[in-house]
Scaffold this motif. Structure first.
Motif, PDB file in Angstrom:
ATOM      1  N   GLY A   1       6.805 100.162  25.029  1.00 43.42           N
ATOM      2  CA  GLY A   1       5.928  99.262  25.222  1.00 43.42           C
ATOM      3  C   GLY A   1       3.974  99.259  25.612  1.00 43.42           C
TER       4      GLY A   1
ATOM      5  N   SER B   1      18.384 100.331  28.879  1.00 48.27           N
ATOM      6  CA  SER B   1      17.156  99.969  27.406  1.00 48.27           C
ATOM      7  C   SER B   1      16.528  99.090  27.574  1.00 48.27           C
ATOM      8  N   TRP B   2      16.320  98.462  28.481  1.00 42.35           N
ATOM      9  CA  TRP B   2      15.444  97.040  28.846  1.00 42.35           C
ATOM     10  C   TRP B   2      14.010  98.398  29.108  1.00 42.35           C
TER      11      TRP B   2
ATOM     12  N   ALA C   1       9.728 100.359  20.445  1.00 43.55           N
ATOM     13  CA  ALA C   1      10.291  99.457  21.307  1.00 43.55           C
ATOM     14  C   ALA C   1      11.280  98.343  20.837  1.00 43.55           C
TER      15      ALA C   1
ATOM     16  N   GLU D   1      14.042 100.032  19.864  1.00 47.58           N
ATOM     17  CA  GLU D   1      15.155 100.284  21.497  1.00 47.58           C
ATOM     18  C   GLU D   1      15.261  98.653  21.906  1.00 47.58           C
ATOM     19  N   LEU D   2      15.276  98.537  21.691  1.00 49.90           N
ATOM     20  CA  LEU D   2      15.751  96.437  22.158  1.00 49.90           C
ATOM     21  C   LEU D   2      16.797  96.459  21.325  1.00 49.90           C
TER      22      LEU D   2
ATOM     23  N   SER E   1      13.704 101.120  29.023  1.00 51.01           N
ATOM     24  CA  SER E   1      13.355 101.978  27.901  1.00 51.01           C
ATOM     25  C   SER E   1      11.888 101.127  26.728  1.00 51.01           C
ATOM     26  N   THR E   2      12.680  99.935  26.785  1.00 50.86           N
ATOM     27  CA  THR E   2      11.867  99.419  25.871  1.00 50.86           C
ATOM     28  C   THR E   2      10.070  99.074  26.181  1.00 50.86           C
TER      29      THR E   2
ATOM     30  N   GLU F   1      23.737  99.579  24.875  1.00 51.31           N
ATOM     31  CA  GLU F   1      21.848  98.676  24.636  1.00 51.31           C
ATOM     32  C   GLU F   1      22.357  97.504  25.775  1.00 51.31           C
TER      33      GLU F   1
END
Length: 234
Positions: A65, A57-58, A100, A103-104, A60-61, A52
């Motif tokens: 979003g 991961s950013w 989101a 996920e973050l 995916s966020t 993470e």
């Protein structure tokens, strides 16, 4: 002030898939380097799909979003038209906003408690406890949105359902498969790492598919998209 925005669903998806493939290949290479050649460096965690607060991961966020924003745009237009499904679009936007956030910062991983799983004598596929509320949420979501999905145009319905199946297949099904290997051999081996990579890959692909579906729906619903931006100087 009004801004006219033109987007090609195909072009957006191509760029997103290039990023998905890039992150997947790099992460797979890192796992092989780590578990086959015993090469371990701190920078590798920045590209690991199973970690993470890093680049994947950013990314995916950002995609989740972006879905929330697109859903909000649709909901706003539906509200102006007095559409009966306005609240469904609004709720979807809110759900993706919280997805989101999760996920973050990985809120759901708080529920990954191996000791509790052992104490409760849960089966191997429930080793990650968060999949239990996850399955409950999916069941509620399916029941809540079945009528909404039925009213969608055939192609949009196909896009949305396919995206949901791929995403849930990664988030829940592959998580359960990963739990099996974690229970069998622990998490520090190549097999578990590759399963986790497939899990994240499916989640990203599912989100790309949903973005395509949303853009396609927008394209059919409104050939041009007018956005009004109000800037308040407080």
């Amino acid at each position: 002030m009004q801004i006219k925005l033109s987007l090609s669903p195909g072009a957006v998806v191509r760029y997103l898939m290039i990023a998905v493939v890039f992150f997947t290949v790099v992460s797979t290479g890192i796992q092989i380097a780590k578990y086959v050649f015993d090469y371990r460096q701190d920078w590798m965690s920045l590209w690991n799909l199973d970690r993470e607060l890093n680049f994947p991961s950013w990314f995916s966020t950002f995609m989740i979003g972006f879905c929330s924003i697109l859903l909000k745009i649709i909901a706003t237009g539906k509200k102006e038209q007095g559409d009966r499904y306005t609240k469904d679009w609004q709720l979807l936007s809110l759900i993706f906003f919280w997805m989101a956030i999760d996920e973050l910062v990985s809120i759901h991983e708080i529920l990954i408690i191996p000791q509790l799983s052992d104490d409760l004598h849960l089966p191997w596929f429930l080793h990650s406890l968060w999949v239990i509320p996850g399955m409950v949420f999916v069941a509620w979501f399916a029941r809540r949105y079945i009528r909404f999905v039925r009213h969608l145009p055939p192609k949009t319905k196909k896009h949305f359902v396919s995206a949901a199946c791929v995403y849930i297949g990664g988030a829940l099904v592959m998580e359960m498969v990963g739990s099996y290997f974690a229970e069998l051999q622990g998490q520090q081996h190549l097999t578990y790492a590759l399963v986790a990579t497939v899990e994240e890959l499916m989640e990203m692909v599912g989100m790309v598919m949903f973005i395509y579906g949303l853009l396609y729906y927008l394209g059919e619903w409104a050939k041009t998209l007018d956005l009004r931006i109000d800037i308040l100087n407080l």
